[in-house]
Scaffold this motif. Structure first.
Motif, short mmCIF file in Angstrom:
data_model
loop_
_atom_site.label_atom_id
_atom_site.label_comp_id
_atom_site.label_asym_id
_atom_site.label_seq_id
_atom_site.Cartn_x
_atom_site.Cartn_y
_atom_site.Cartn_z
N SER A 57 0.85 -1.19 0.00
CA SER A 57 0.00 0.00 0.00
C SER A 57 0.88 1.24 0.00
O SER A 57 2.07 1.18 0.33
CB SER A 57 -0.89 0.02 1.24
N VAL A 58 0.27 2.37 -0.33
CA VAL A 58 1.00 3.63 -0.28
C VAL A 58 1.36 3.98 1.16
O VAL A 58 2.39 4.61 1.43
CB VAL A 58 0.22 4.76 -1.01
N ASN A 59 0.53 3.55 2.11
CA ASN A 59 0.82 3.80 3.53
C ASN A 59 2.09 3.07 3.97
O ASN A 59 2.90 3.62 4.71
CB ASN A 59 -0.36 3.38 4.42
N LYS A 79 9.54 7.65 5.38
CA LYS A 79 9.78 8.55 6.51
C LYS A 79 10.79 7.95 7.48
O LYS A 79 11.65 8.65 8.02
CB LYS A 79 8.48 8.88 7.23
N ASN A 80 10.71 6.65 7.69
CA ASN A 80 11.64 5.97 8.59
C ASN A 80 13.08 6.09 8.09
O ASN A 80 14.00 6.32 8.87
CB ASN A 80 11.24 4.50 8.73
N ILE A 81 13.29 5.97 6.79
CA ILE A 81 14.64 6.01 6.21
C ILE A 81 15.14 7.45 6.05
O ILE A 81 16.28 7.76 6.38
CB ILE A 81 14.68 5.28 4.83
N SER A 86 8.49 13.15 5.19
CA SER A 86 7.43 12.50 4.43
C SER A 86 7.71 12.61 2.93
O SER A 86 8.52 13.46 2.51
CB SER A 86 6.08 13.15 4.74
N MET A 87 7.04 11.80 2.16
CA MET A 87 7.20 11.87 0.70
C MET A 87 6.72 13.22 0.18
O MET A 87 7.33 13.79 -0.74
CB MET A 87 6.47 10.72 0.01
N THR A 88 5.66 13.76 0.76
CA THR A 88 5.15 15.07 0.34
C THR A 88 6.18 16.16 0.63
O THR A 88 6.43 17.02 -0.23
CB THR A 88 3.82 15.39 1.06
#
Length: 193
Positions: A159-161, A168-170, A174-176
């Motif tokens: 999923s995208v989630n 975010k962990n790496i 956030s991607m945004t």
């Protein structure tokens, strides 16, 4: 008397690497029999093996590459190359688990590959593969041609989630936030560990 010399090359993970090495070796009259990611075979004349070794090593070192000195190092490089190839070929839909894919591709038990990789690289294969995928995500975000859902699908996330959490962990953002950032930071695949 003619023979061949084989060199297992560490950190050679892209097609540009091949092009550069091929060009520079040809310039110094080294006859290349084959060149693929992580492996170079040249023609050699027995009485000048050391001279050829010195020339090849000079070209490799000047471009940031090292020679694998053991079979263990060669296997670790093959694991990296196999995983990088998976990430580059999109959409990435492997039918088996990554561990099974590596074992099948490299004809080695995954437990052995995993132990060698962890010992040599001080991280697990899984963590390394996640980092590779996140670098690919960064590249796809920068292209601005795909939605986050498209990217998740192409990189075989459930999923995208799931992708968003790993990103975010790496990266710590956030991607945004990454998409909207002014200066995009990315790593070369051969620098990831």
């Amino acid at each position: 008397m003619e023979s061949t010399r084989i060199y297992w090359i560490m950190n050679m993970v892209c097609r540009r690497c091949l092009k550069v090495i091929k060009h520079e070796l040809e310039e110094i009259n080294i006859e290349i029999l084959s060149l693929e990611l992580g492996k170079l075979t040249v023609r050699s004349i027995k009485n000048i093996d050391k001279e050829i070794d010195a020339k090849v090593l000079g070209v490799l070192h000047s471009n940031g590459f090292e020679i694998a000195k053991s079979e263990d190092e060669m296997l670790v490089e093959e694991v990296k190359i196999t995983l990088i190839d998976l990430v580059k070929d999109l959409p990435m839909h492997i039918k088996e688990k990554t561990s099974e894919h590596l074992a099948m591709t490299l004809h080695r038990d995954y437990k052995i590959l995993s132990k060698l990789f962890s010992k040599n690289e001080h991280t697990t294969i899984e963590k390394y593969f996640i980092k590779l995928k996140i670098e690919r995500v960064k590249e796809l975000i920068q292209l601005q041609q795909y939605t986050f859902s498209d990217i998740a699908y192409m990189l075989d996330y459930s999923s995208v989630n799931h992708l968003s959490r790993q990103f975010k962990n790496i990266t710590g953002i956030s991607m945004t936030d990454y998409k909207n950032a002014e200066g995009w930071e990315r790593n070369f695949y051969d620098e990831i560990i």
